[in-house]
Design a protein around this motif. Structure first.
Motif, short mmCIF file in Angstrom:
data_model
loop_
_atom_site.label_atom_id
_atom_site.label_comp_id
_atom_site.label_asym_id
_atom_site.label_seq_id
_atom_site.Cartn_x
_atom_site.Cartn_y
_atom_site.Cartn_z
N UNK A 175 94.46 3.16 115.52
CA UNK A 175 93.82 3.90 114.43
C UNK A 175 94.73 5.01 113.90
N UNK A 176 95.43 5.67 114.83
CA UNK A 176 96.35 6.73 114.41
C UNK A 176 97.47 6.16 113.54
N UNK A 177 98.07 5.04 114.00
CA UNK A 177 99.15 4.42 113.22
C UNK A 177 98.64 3.96 111.85
N UNK A 178 97.40 3.44 111.81
CA UNK A 178 96.83 3.00 110.55
C UNK A 178 96.62 4.18 109.61
N UNK A 179 96.15 5.30 110.14
CA UNK A 179 95.95 6.50 109.33
C UNK A 179 97.28 7.05 108.83
N UNK A 180 98.27 7.06 109.72
CA UNK A 180 99.61 7.53 109.31
C UNK A 180 100.18 6.64 108.21
N UNK A 181 99.99 5.34 108.34
CA UNK A 181 100.46 4.41 107.30
C UNK A 181 99.78 4.70 105.97
N UNK A 182 98.48 4.94 106.02
CA UNK A 182 97.71 5.22 104.80
C UNK A 182 98.22 6.50 104.13
N UNK A 183 98.39 7.56 104.92
CA UNK A 183 98.85 8.84 104.36
C UNK A 183 100.28 8.72 103.83
N UNK A 184 101.14 8.00 104.54
CA UNK A 184 102.52 7.82 104.07
C UNK A 184 102.54 7.06 102.75
N UNK A 185 101.73 6.02 102.65
CA UNK A 185 101.65 5.27 101.41
C UNK A 185 101.13 6.14 100.26
N UNK A 186 100.17 6.99 100.57
CA UNK A 186 99.64 7.93 99.57
C UNK A 186 100.77 8.83 99.04
N UNK A 187 101.57 9.39 99.96
CA UNK A 187 102.68 10.27 99.55
C UNK A 187 103.70 9.50 98.70
N UNK A 188 104.02 8.27 99.11
CA UNK A 188 105.03 7.49 98.39
C UNK A 188 104.56 7.18 96.97
N UNK A 189 103.33 6.67 96.82
CA UNK A 189 102.84 6.26 95.50
C UNK A 189 102.59 7.47 94.61
N UNK A 190 101.79 8.42 95.10
CA UNK A 190 101.45 9.58 94.28
C UNK A 190 102.68 10.44 94.00
#
Length: 732
Positions: free
Chosen positions: A348-363
């Motif tokens: 779950x932690x890795x999934x959340x980190x992936x989500x937040x990283x993707x958010x930073x990259x796209x936005x």
């Protein structure tokens, strides 16, 4: 709110799709439509098991058989015999070892101890003597040492065999040696094995074991002992039963694989659904990312553009690392079943980190693009970048790193001195004492060093002005090992370089003048003769005999002028590199024989004693035969023209290392200058009066040809002894 929810949904679908793609790339080759026994990890385990089975069970190491193969070479006997020196040296060494002990025993009047020491010494000396008398005696010693090495190796093999049995206890096997019929088996097969692989006559195991035993530190023996324990061809079966899996790590791996395979299938299928949903229902567009999270956007855009780029690079790296870790977390989920809750939390932690990283990259990418989408905006953003401003401010300071570091150090010391003064004034007491110590032992020495360096810099600048004015006689004094001292040394090198350049320029001008003079002289002499005899031929009253003599002179002088001009053109082309060479494998020995043969008649008529030394075997090199012939011929002709009559001429051809070396030595009839480098200049002759008919281009042409072959031409002069050496790469 609805737009934000849709945005979060899109980001989640993208994250899950990326997870499916990354895990498919990394793990599909092991989990897609495969059983555990087809996966790469098991195949590696099986191959390792078979390899060790061959070494420890099917054709194991046999100490008795190995001892039967031991042999002792003459070299080993000699090495053992002379390892500590010659016979005399070893005996003297033994006597020296015992002399003090025997003397002490005599002084103590201990007769019994003396007799024991003397007997022990004499026994060792007798053993050494026997080593030098009998090869069989030494051979027996070495054989015993080798047998000890074999025994040690056999014990090591026994331990490794037990480790093999313990490590691969879940494997069963039954093999038969086709040649001897001997059976090797462990356990008992069942009708329903989890895994089974047959080795028939076609796929039989062919074993040919050779063991290499090191000499265990015996330096006088060969580096290793090679033992061939035999060969064999085996048919049979390896298998794994359910009962064998109990209490082994392999059982966990097997069950973990099946669970991980199911989870990977779920991830890949839902990943495909996420991709379909992303482009069917969610339908992301650029507009959906606009106007959302304005507060975050304002905070993000306050950072310089280089910080934004670094943040996105870090986010991309973290994204891929987290997605990759998710795949390995799935793979290990069941294997570490005792800690399933912790692993699930990690997932779950890795999934959340992936989500937040993707958010930073796209936005972050969209916000950065919107803020710098024109050339003018981009230039403005670059000039506001942190690295740009830092580089612009520190560029000149750190042109020399040492000066920059020293300057920063002085600034830090000055700053801390001011802070310390304020702190000591406020705190008083012990702080004042500490401040005074720091002031005297750090601040003041740093200030004195700085002031001294500045004074030295002023002196260097003053003397640099002297150099700029053309006064090159005074050398700058180099003091210490500071950067200023290094700069002073560089300036001295520059001064010396300028002086050398001026000297070389003067030499070049002199050589240029001599070249023009020599060329003019050598070309004018035959040309004058041609003009003179042409005028004489115009006389109608000449007799036929006189006319024939004049024509003969014209023919010789014309040929002489043609040779000079052709040689001049050839050496000019070689010096400029505007010439092609065709290399081929050539026997230099045969080439030298032919060249000497061409001048055999001249040597016979001359008053020279020719001495030739060349190898009996062919000496090959990749050279241009015509050009190399020219080199050898030029040097031989040179020797004929300029050797003192009645002396010897030495011609040598040999292999020196990786080069073929051709040498001509003779006693010069003309006095030679010490500056031998000028002899290879064009139109330069040992005959300074230029009475001989040489062109002065022979050595220049030879040197150019040697350079074209990546070789070297060198000249040595010792009094009247003249030696020229040409070396080119030889072929082995």
């Amino acid at each position: 709110m609805k737009a934000k929810s849709k945005l979060l949904l899109i980001l989640f679908l993208i994250t899950w799709s990326a997870l499916a793609v990354v895990t498919f790339i990394n793990h599909s080759h092991n989990y897609l439509f495969k059983s555990y026994f087809e996966a790469g990890e098991f195949q590696s385990t099986k191959d390792a098991f078979i390899e060790k089975l061959e070494d420890y069970v099917l054709v194991p190491f046999d100490a008795d058989k190995a001892k039967g193969q031991l042999n002792v070479s003459v070299e080993e006997i000699e090495n053992y015999r002379n390892y500590y020196g010659s016979l005399t040296e070893q005996i003297e060494n033994i006597r020296y070892q015992y002399i003090d002990q025997i003397t002490q025993a005599e002084e103590a009047k201990d007769t019994e101890l003396k007799e024991v020491l003397v007997a022990e010494r004499d026994t060792k000396i007798a053993d050494i003597k026997k080593n030098f008398e009998s090869n069989e005696y030494v051979e027996e010693k070495i054989r015993k040492l080798k047998e000890e090495a074999v025994n040690k190796y056999a014990a090591e093999q026994k331990r490794e065999r037990q480790d093999f049995i313990n490590e691969y206890s879940y494997f069963g096997y039954r093999f038969e040696n086709i040649d001897t019929g001997e059976i090797f088996e462990s356990g008992s097969q069942q009708s329903s094995n989890l895994y089974q692989e047959e080795f028939n006559s076609i796929s039989a195991l062919s074993v040919n074991n050779t063991f290499h035993i090191n000499n265990f530190g015996n330096n006088y023996m060969n580096d290793e002992i090679q033992i061939d324990v035999g060969t064999g061809k085996f048919i049979g079966t390896i298998y794994i039963t359910k009962s064998m899996l109990k209490n082994t790590n392999f059982a966990n791996e097997y069950e973990s694989y099946k669970v991980a395979q199911i989870i990977f299938y779920i991830v890949w299928i839902t990943g495909v659904l996420a991709i379909v949903g992303l482009f069917t229902f969610a339908r992301p567009s650029r507009d959906i990312f606009k106007g959302e999270y304005d507060n975050l956007q304002n905070i993000y855009l306050r950072a310089p553009i280089d910080v934004q780029v670094v943040l996105m690079i870090v986010a991309i790296t973290v994204l891929f690392a987290a997605l990759d870790s998710l795949g390995y977390t799935i793979r290990n989920l069941f294997y570490y079943s005792a800690d399933t809750l912790s692993i699930s939390f990690d997932f779950l932690v890795f999934l959340l980190v992936s989500f937040l990283s993707l958010f930073v990259v796209i936005m972050g990418s969209i916000w950065t693009w919107n803020s710098a989408n024109t050339e003018e905006k981009m230039k403005k953003q670059v000039k506001q970048a942190m690295l740009y401003r830092l580089a612009d401010g520190m560029r000149d300071l750190f042109l020399n790193r040492s000066i920059g570091m020293q300057a920063v150090g002085i600034m830090i010391v000055a700053f801390l001195s001011g802070v310390g003064f304020v702190g000591a004034g406020v705190g008083g007491g012990e702080l004042v004492v500490i401040y005074i110590l720091l002031l005297f032992f750090i601040a003041l020495p740093a200030t004195l060093v700085f002031l001294r360096r500045m004074g030295y810099l002023n002196r260097i600048m003053k003397q640099t002005e002297e150099m700029a004015a053309g006064r090159l006689t005074t050398e700058i004094k180099v003091k210490g090992k500071s950067v200023f001292a290094k700069h002073a040394a560089n300036l001295n090198d520059l001064r010396e370089g300028v002086r050398n350049s001026m000297t070389e320029q003067a030499k070049s001008e002199r050589m240029k003048t001599e070249l023009i003079t020599n060329v003019s002289h050598d070309l004018r002499t035959p040309l004058t003769s041609i003009i003179t005899y042409t005028d004489l031929l115009k006389n109608p009253n000449l007799t036929e005999e006189e006319r024939k003599q004049y024509i003969d002179v014209l023919d010789k002088k014309s040929a002489r002028l043609k040779t000079l001009i052709e040689d001049l053109f050839e050496v000019s082309k070689m010096a400029s590199g505007n010439i092609e060479i065709t290399k081929q494998r050539l026997d230099l020995t045969q080439l030298l024989k032919q060249s000497i043969g061409e001048h055999e008649e001249e040597f016979a008529k001359s008053n020279f004693d020719l001495r030739v030394l060349m190898p009996e075997q062919p000496l090959f090199a990749y050279v241009d035969g015509q050009k190399m012939w020219r080199v050898i011929d030029n040097l031989i002709v040179n020797a004929l023209k300029y050797s003192l009559e009645g002396t010897r001429i030495y011609i040598t051809l040999k292999q020196s290392g990786s080069s073929a070396e051709f040498t001509v030595k003779n006693i010069s009839k003309y006095e030679l200058d010490e500056n031998v480098d000028e002899l290879t200049e064009r139109f330069k002759r040992a005959d300074a009066s230029r009475h001989t008919d040489g062109s002065g281009l022979g050595l220049a042409i030879a040197q150019s040809i040697a350079d074209l072959h990546n070789g070297r031409l060198s000249i040595d002069v010792d009094g009247d002894l003249f030696k020229v050496t040409v070396s080119v790469p030889a072929e082995y």
